[in-house]
Design a protein around this motif. Structure first.
Motif: not given
Length: 495
Positions: A50-57
């Motif tokens: 979730i963290a990496m997905e949110q970071a990309a966004a």
């Protein structure tokens, strides 16, 4: 840039805006720090995907140029906040396996602002505790140690995991909740900053309830400026919470002038407790001198009902807890005990609650049920409510005299060792909240920040109490004290 996880929110935000780093890099640095800090037991449910997905966004949003202050900043969320599809256990066995279908208002606001969730943080069970020793996940451990000693220390409670994670640079900041000091006491024990806003400033919707008239969410950060940035993202009216205030949220960061010339700072004589350690008294006197040097007027004040605050709190909070925790019965969600043939619904309730709740929660539920029972309601609960009204009036009278904020110690000691109070009378543990519970009973904002160190090198904190809804002014006074104290110590890495 190296050691990205050691940045605070303001520095990381500025680095992101200048293109000196990315949210992806910040997040990876924090995830790596978390992986190497198992000994602290701060993060209990990790969410790296979730963290990496949110970071990309967040990186995409920053590139577009419309990103709010929290965008791309990796934070931890206390296990009391419901997070959609992510375990939310409130540190209790009874909520084992509970995956909420919804997001708490505060965590949703942080999500909307682009903050990155690294995972869920350890805490005392149902936020009941001052040492993070009542958690189903085991103790959270303070990254600080006494000089020349390897004994593990408490990070405070109930937001112990949040405090330990911020102090050890596992995340840039974290959410906490404060019912009787559960943000401010751990902040003082770990050399971090924690603010409990005015009751009603942050929505309680989707936060597992302990005592509904006292609970309030707030940020735990590395600096006062960071607290101002994160608090603004967390606040705001919420129609889903009937106690949420419909008030505009100020720009807390812009209010940080640190100019306290002419401000009246109250020093309550009732906070000079018998047997208070000398180093806490000295810390307080040093803080008073710093505020005076910064141009504030120091005024001796009286809060006469202070001595009744702890007993009133430990009637009201358990009473509300016994009512709130009645819903955990093994019927709809969470843990259910294995039943014997012939057991009925009563046996299911009894066995489930006996297995699911730890000793401290059971103790408080029993106390709360007792004070609400027919023969004792007036003798205990109603009297405690009357005392609460008198405590609130004490503060109103002082503020009516033109006092801008009140300076007190945050805790009666530095962090103590894990297990040191295990066999003591529970009341000895409850005394940790002696300087903080009045603020919850009166619904006021309070901030704790590090201003010195103990003889053994542990951080010590002072508390500033503000007028209702005046968090901006309170943070500005805290900013002045922070600058004067110049506290920059960090724990030596041993984990």
């Amino acid at each position: 840039m190296t050691d990205l996880n050691k940045l605070g929110l303001a520095d990381a935000r500025d680095a992101l805006r200048k293109g000196e780093t990315t949210s992806k890099d910040l997040t990876e640095a924090c995830l790596k720090a978390i992986d190497g800090a198992g000994a602290l037991n701060a993060f209990v449910h990790r969410t790296p995907e979730i963290a990496m997905e949110q970071a990309a966004a967040a990186d995409a949003r920053i590139k577009q140029g419309d990103a709010p202050a929290m965008c791309g900043l990796p934070i931890g969320i206390k296990d009391l906040f419901c997070t959609k599809g992510v375990p939310s256990q409130a540190g209790s066995r009874i909520l084992e396996g509970f995956l909420p279908e919804y997001e708490s208002t505060v965590s949703q606001k942080l999500k909307d602002s682009g903050a990155v969730m690294l995972g869920k943080l350890n805490m005392d069970e149902f936020a009941m505790g001052s040492s993070n020793e009542t958690s189903v996940y085991g103790n959270a451990v303070n990254p600080w140690r006494r000089a020349g000693d390897t004994a593990e220390l408490t990070p405070g409670g109930s937001s112990g995991g949040s405090a330990a994670a911020v102090a050890a640079d596992l995340c840039l900041a974290a959410t906490g909740t404060d019912t009787g000091g559960s943000i401010r006491q751990p902040a003082a024990f770990t050399g971090t900053v924690g603010i409990k806003p005015t009751y009603g400033r942050c929505s309680r919707w989707g936060i597992v309830a302990f005592a509904s008239s006292l609970d309030q969410a707030g940020p735990m950060t590395k600096t006062v400026r960071d607290a101002a940035i994160m608090l603004e993202a967390m606040c705001g009216h919420d129609a889903k919470d009937s106690t949420s205030a419909d008030l505009a949220v100020p720009d807390f960061e812009a209010a940080l002038t640190g100019d306290i010339r002419g401000k009246k700072i109250g020093i309550p004589r009732e906070y000079r407790m018998d047997g208070m350690p000398e180093e806490i008294e000295k810390l307080w006197q040093d803080g008073i001198a710093m505020m005076k040097d910064a141009g504030a007027e120091i005024v001796d004040i009286s809060l006469p009902h202070t001595k009744y605050a702890l007993p009133a709190y430990y009637v009201i909070a358990p009473a509300e807890a016994s009512s709130n925790l009645a819903r955990y019965d093994g019927v709809r969600f969470g843990h259910r005990a294995k039943l014997d043939h012939g057991d009925g619904i009563t046996e299911m309730y009894e066995k489930t609650r006996a297995e699911g709740f730890g000793h401290e929660v059971q103790r408080r539920v029993m106390v709360g049920t007792y004070v609400l029972s027919a023969g004792f309601y007036d003798a205990y609960y109603n009297r405690a409510r009357k005392v609460r009204t008198l405590i609130k009036k004490d503060f109103e009278d002082v503020f009516a005299q033109g006092i801008d904020s009140i300076l007190t110690p945050a805790t009666p000691s530095a962090a103590f060792g894990l297990g040191e109070m295990k066999d003591a009378d529970p009341v000895a543990m409850y005394l940790n909240d002696v300087f903080t519970v009045t603020v919850n009973l009166a619904g006021l904002p309070g901030v704790a920040l590090p201003t010195g160190q103990s003889a053994t090198g542990l951080p010590l904190g002072l508390q500033l109490i503000g007028r209702p809804w005046e968090e901006a002014e309170l943070l500005s006074s805290a900013y002045a004290l922070e600058r004067a104290a110049g506290f920059v110590a960090k724990p030596e890495k041993w984990w």
